[in-house]
Design a protein around this motif. Structure first.
Motif, PDB file in Angstrom:
ATOM      1  N   LEU B  12      31.836  57.057 -36.695  1.00 23.93           N
ATOM      2  CA  LEU B  12      32.051  56.606 -35.304  1.00 23.93           C
ATOM      3  C   LEU B  12      32.410  57.776 -34.403  1.00 23.93           C
ATOM      4  O   LEU B  12      33.269  58.594 -34.752  1.00 23.93           O
ATOM      5  CB  LEU B  12      33.203  55.593 -35.254  1.00 23.93           C
ATOM      6  CG  LEU B  12      32.936  54.168 -35.693  1.00 23.93           C
ATOM      7  CD1 LEU B  12      34.174  53.313 -35.455  1.00 23.93           C
ATOM      8  CD2 LEU B  12      31.752  53.614 -34.929  1.00 23.93           C
ATOM      9  N   ARG B  13      31.762  57.803 -33.256  1.00 22.59           N
ATOM     10  CA  ARG B  13      32.053  58.882 -32.288  1.00 22.59           C
ATOM     11  C   ARG B  13      32.121  58.291 -30.890  1.00 22.59           C
ATOM     12  O   ARG B  13      31.313  57.432 -30.521  1.00 22.59           O
ATOM     13  CB  ARG B  13      30.950  59.952 -32.309  1.00 22.59           C
ATOM     14  CG  ARG B  13      30.915  60.735 -33.605  1.00 22.59           C
ATOM     15  CD  ARG B  13      29.738  61.687 -33.659  1.00 22.59           C
ATOM     16  NE  ARG B  13      29.559  62.159 -35.036  1.00 22.59           N
ATOM     17  CZ  ARG B  13      30.209  63.193 -35.534  1.00 22.59           C
ATOM     18  NH1 ARG B  13      31.033  63.885 -34.782  1.00 22.59           N
ATOM     19  NH2 ARG B  13      30.004  63.541 -36.796  1.00 22.59           N
ATOM     20  N   ARG B  14      33.109  58.796 -30.136  1.00 16.55           N
ATOM     21  CA  ARG B  14      33.218  58.360 -28.744  1.00 16.55           C
ATOM     22  C   ARG B  14      33.886  59.476 -27.923  1.00 16.55           C
ATOM     23  O   ARG B  14      34.900  60.038 -28.325  1.00 16.55           O
ATOM     24  CB  ARG B  14      34.065  57.083 -28.640  1.00 16.55           C
ATOM     25  CG  ARG B  14      34.346  56.627 -27.233  1.00 16.55           C
ATOM     26  CD  ARG B  14      33.143  56.063 -26.525  1.00 16.55           C
ATOM     27  NE  ARG B  14      33.341  56.026 -25.087  1.00 16.55           N
ATOM     28  CZ  ARG B  14      32.702  55.211 -24.247  1.00 16.55           C
ATOM     29  NH1 ARG B  14      31.795  54.373 -24.717  1.00 16.55           N
ATOM     30  NH2 ARG B  14      32.939  55.268 -22.956  1.00 16.55           N
ATOM     31  N   ARG B  15      33.286  59.732 -26.799  1.00 15.67           N
ATOM     32  CA  ARG B  15      33.771  60.792 -25.914  1.00 15.67           C
ATOM     33  C   ARG B  15      34.012  60.189 -24.528  1.00 15.67           C
ATOM     34  O   ARG B  15      33.228  59.361 -24.062  1.00 15.67           O
ATOM     35  CB  ARG B  15      32.672  61.871 -25.852  1.00 15.67           C
ATOM     36  CG  ARG B  15      32.912  62.998 -24.895  1.00 15.67           C
ATOM     37  CD  ARG B  15      31.631  63.834 -24.804  1.00 15.67           C
ATOM     38  NE  ARG B  15      31.395  64.634 -25.981  1.00 15.67           N
ATOM     39  CZ  ARG B  15      31.870  65.872 -26.148  1.00 15.67           C
ATOM     40  NH1 ARG B  15      32.595  66.424 -25.206  1.00 15.67           N
ATOM     41  NH2 ARG B  15      31.600  66.554 -27.230  1.00 15.67           N
ATOM     42  N   VAL B  20      37.110  64.284 -26.520  1.00 12.40           N
ATOM     43  CA  VAL B  20      36.547  63.601 -27.692  1.00 12.40           C
ATOM     44  C   VAL B  20      37.646  62.701 -28.252  1.00 12.40           C
ATOM     45  O   VAL B  20      38.651  63.185 -28.778  1.00 12.40           O
ATOM     46  CB  VAL B  20      36.082  64.612 -28.757  1.00 12.40           C
ATOM     47  CG1 VAL B  20      35.557  63.878 -29.985  1.00 12.40           C
ATOM     48  CG2 VAL B  20      35.022  65.533 -28.181  1.00 12.40           C
ATOM     49  N   ALA B  21      37.477  61.390 -28.079  1.00  8.35           N
ATOM     50  CA  ALA B  21      38.520  60.444 -28.499  1.00  8.35           C
ATOM     51  C   ALA B  21      38.387  60.099 -29.983  1.00  8.35           C
ATOM     52  O   ALA B  21      39.387  59.982 -30.696  1.00  8.35           O
ATOM     53  CB  ALA B  21      38.439  59.177 -27.647  1.00  8.35           C
ATOM     54  N   VAL B  22      37.159  59.918 -30.440  1.00  3.63           N
ATOM     55  CA  VAL B  22      36.905  59.564 -31.848  1.00  3.63           C
ATOM     56  C   VAL B  22      35.771  60.451 -32.348  1.00  3.63           C
ATOM     57  O   VAL B  22      34.736  60.567 -31.691  1.00  3.63           O
ATOM     58  CB  VAL B  22      36.516  58.072 -31.980  1.00  3.63           C
ATOM     59  CG1 VAL B  22      36.163  57.736 -33.418  1.00  3.63           C
ATOM     60  CG2 VAL B  22      37.647  57.177 -31.480  1.00  3.63           C
ATOM     61  N   ASP B  23      36.000  61.081 -33.480  1.00  6.11           N
ATOM     62  CA  ASP B  23      35.015  62.061 -33.948  1.00  6.11           C
ATOM     63  C   ASP B  23      34.733  61.862 -35.439  1.00  6.11           C
ATOM     64  O   ASP B  23      35.442  62.389 -36.297  1.00  6.11           O
ATOM     65  CB  ASP B  23      35.555  63.473 -33.681  1.00  6.11           C
ATOM     66  CG  ASP B  23      34.507  64.550 -33.944  1.00  6.11           C
ATOM     67  OD1 ASP B  23      33.324  64.197 -34.097  1.00  6.11           O
ATOM     68  OD2 ASP B  23      34.884  65.735 -33.987  1.00  6.11           O
ATOM     69  N   GLY B  24      33.767  61.063 -35.729  1.00  9.84           N
ATOM     70  CA  GLY B  24      33.310  60.904 -37.106  1.00  9.84           C
ATOM     71  C   GLY B  24      34.202  60.052 -37.985  1.00  9.84           C
ATOM     72  O   GLY B  24      34.394  60.355 -39.162  1.00  9.84           O
ATOM     73  N   ALA B  60      27.998  57.270 -30.981  1.00  6.50           N
ATOM     74  CA  ALA B  60      27.228  57.421 -32.230  1.00  6.50           C
ATOM     75  C   ALA B  60      27.943  56.672 -33.343  1.00  6.50           C
ATOM     76  O   ALA B  60      29.104  56.276 -33.200  1.00  6.50           O
ATOM     77  CB  ALA B  60      27.096  58.906 -32.581  1.00  6.50           C
ATOM     78  N   GLY B  61      27.263  56.502 -34.456  1.00  2.00           N
ATOM     79  CA  GLY B  61      27.861  55.829 -35.610  1.00  2.00           C
ATOM     80  C   GLY B  61      27.463  54.366 -35.684  1.00  2.00           C
ATOM     81  O   GLY B  61      26.642  53.889 -34.883  1.00  2.00           O
ATOM     82  N   GLU B  62      28.046  53.704 -36.678  1.00  6.44           N
ATOM     83  CA  GLU B  62      27.655  52.307 -36.917  1.00  6.44           C
ATOM     84  C   GLU B  62      28.868  51.500 -37.374  1.00  6.44           C
ATOM     85  O   GLU B  62      29.729  52.008 -38.104  1.00  6.44           O
ATOM     86  CB  GLU B  62      26.562  52.277 -38.001  1.00  6.44           C
ATOM     87  CG  GLU B  62      25.941  50.919 -38.175  1.00  6.44           C
ATOM     88  CD  GLU B  62      24.805  50.944 -39.215  1.00  6.44           C
ATOM     89  OE1 GLU B  62      23.921  50.090 -39.107  1.00  6.44           O
ATOM     90  OE2 GLU B  62      24.839  51.802 -40.111  1.00  6.44           O
TER      91      GLU B  62
END
Lengths: 338, 168
Positions: B12-15, B20-24, B60-62
């Motif tokens: 999971l990724r969110r910017r 960058v709040a969530v990275d992988g 990104a991510g699922e």
């Protein structure tokens, strides 16, 4: 008018009935006539007292009461009534003169003679030409214009202050929680909008029915009124939801809602009629949905238009509603998912 | 393993702009498992849970909930997860029963099933005798139980609850 019994009263009534563009309705009770005139359901009233014929034939002075609302058209009608009375007074004077000169054996015979001769007597006539067009082709009741402008003002104001409910729902986190359910954001937004539209329509229905029943307000063609109310409720709800998405607390939203509601109402002709605006100000006023709503009601009530006659105004209100609801939905989706 | 998981997150990724709040982030939760996300303030726990609950789009991510991909528009995945916000998210002017019925309808539960399930949740949370009271008259603990009860209303196989400093 209320008519005293007797041929002279009836003759006066007939004269008024023959006046072009004047519809005469006979009311039996003077008090009922006064109420009708006060409410604006009748432009003016004439009370022919009981015993009119007897008093006139006996040569006594008789006073007819003319009731009029304090507007120009009602005052002008007074001239018509005075003209009809003057014509009858001329016949009565001629009859008395004939009796005094022993040209007729009795007042009745003299009056019959004067009535028979009068059409052949050359008269001075006045012809009237009208310049310009009337503001309203129908005579408005006392409360008619005030009723529709107040309706538009309050519908918008109440829907705008409804933005507070949306802010509370957001602040409580309930709106965001709704988006965690399988219910789509479009459905949530539609629910928020339709709820407010429904409330606005119910409020409008209460105002319309109440004013019609209690004050005899004429609202015009029902289908046209319904279309204006629903579209205006959509516009107001869209504006309310949009404002509700812009601010974080209720105090800010209430302040802005009151400012916008009253400001746009004043500019759009809800406090002072658009008709008294200068041409430039009237054009400026039409940036507000209230001005288009006022125009629609003016056509429905003042000109007796049907829904087909207000299609341009409905089209503009529909465009306002579409733009505001789209903006509101976009903002609501943004603030709920951020 | 993935087929058995009630919740699976992959990369999971969110910017938010430059941040960058969530990275992988990636993990999976099996049936019966309790899973906690621990981290300091700003670590991205609430952002991760918002993406898991379908409240926030991911870059990104699922996310798979009961095997169903979760997005902000997913219907089946949202039906398979119970979301309990960290702050109370209930209407104070509605009664406990009305709050439950309102959310039951948002989960598309038919009225008879919604009524039955509302009674069950009221009993489960110990609020049955106060079901007809407005929730603004509830104590803090009662409000929290109702808040959790709404998340369990539709009997989801998994539940997420963000909390200050932790989540389960």
């Amino acid at each position: 008018m209320t008519a005293g019994s007797g041929p002279l009263g009836a003759a006066l009534l007939r004269q008024l009935e023959q006046t072009p563009h004047l519809r005469v309705v006979t009311v039996s009770d003077p008090a009922a006539l006064l109420t009708q005139v006060e409410r604006g359901n009748m432009a003016a009233g004439v009370i022919i007292p009981d015993g009119y014929d007897g008093a006139v034939c006996a040569g006594h002075a008789v006073t007819l009461r003319y009731l009029a609302r304090p507007d120009q058209s009602s005052q002008r009608l007074g001239e018509t009534v005075r003209g009809a009375v003057a014509r009858q007074a001329a016949l009565l004077g001629a009859a008395r003169f004939a009796v005094a000169q022993h040209a007729a054996p009795s007042f009745g015979a003299g009056l019959a003679q004067a009535t028979r001769i009068s059409p052949a007597v050359p008269a001075v006539s006045v012809t009237q030409a009208t310049a310009g067009t009337a503001l309203f082709s129908r005579t408005l009741g006392q409360f008619d214009e005030g009723a529709w402008t107040e309706l538009l003002l309050f519908l918008f104001l109440i829907a705008m202050t409804g933005s507070v409910a949306l802010i509370e729902s957001r602040r409580l986190g309930v709106s965001r929680r709704m988006l965690a359910t399988p219910t789509s954001s479009a459905t949530v937004i539609a629910g928020e909008t339709l709820g407010r539209v429904l409330i606005s329509c119910v409020q409008a229905l209460v105002i319309i029915l109440g004013s019609a029943l209690l004050f005899g307000v004429n609202w015009g063609a029902p289908a046209g009124v319904a279309a204006v109310v629903v579209l205006f409720a959509l516009v107001a709800s869209g504006a309310g939801i949009f404002v509700g998405t812009l601010f974080r607390n209720e105090q800010q939203a209430i302040g802005v809602s009151l400012l916008l509601g009253l400001g746009l109402g004043a500019l759009g002709g809800c406090m002072v009629p658009l008709e008294v605006f200068s041409p430039t100000m009237r054009r400026v006023a039409h940036i507000t949905p209230q001005a288009w709503g006022n125009d629609a009601f003016a056509r429905l009530v003042g000109h007796g238009a049907s829904i087909a006659g207000i299609l341009p105004q409905l089209g503009v209100l529909a465009a306002y509603a579409a733009v505001l609801l789209t903006l509101a939905a976009w903002r609501l989706r943004r603030v709920l998912s951020s | 393993m993935a087929a058995e998981s009630v919740l699976e997150c992959r990369d999971l990724r969110r910017r938010f702009g430059e941040i960058v709040a969530v990275d992988g982030v990636g993990f999976h939760i099996d049936p019966g498992e309790t899973y906690g996300l621990l981290g300091p303030n700003g670590a991205g726990k609430t952002t991760s849970i918002s993406m898991i609950a379908g409240l926030l789009e991911r870059d990104a991510g699922e996310v798979l909930v009961a095997g169903e991909p979760m997005t902000t528009r997913s219907v089946r995945a949202k039906n398979a997860i119970g979301y309990v916000p960290q702050d109370l998210a209930i209407y104070p002017d509605l009664t406990g029963r009305e709050n439950l019925m309102f959310f039951a309808r948002l989960y598309s539960m038919p009225t008879p099933a919604a009524k039955r399930r509302t009674d069950e949740v009221l009993a489960l949370t110990g609020l049955a005798d106060r079901a007809g009271d407005q929730t603004k008259q509830y104590s803090g603990g009662m409000k929290r139980r109702l808040n959790i009860g709404i998340g369990l209303l539709h009997q989801p196989p998994s539940a997420v609850r963000p909390a200050r400093g932790s989540a389960w």
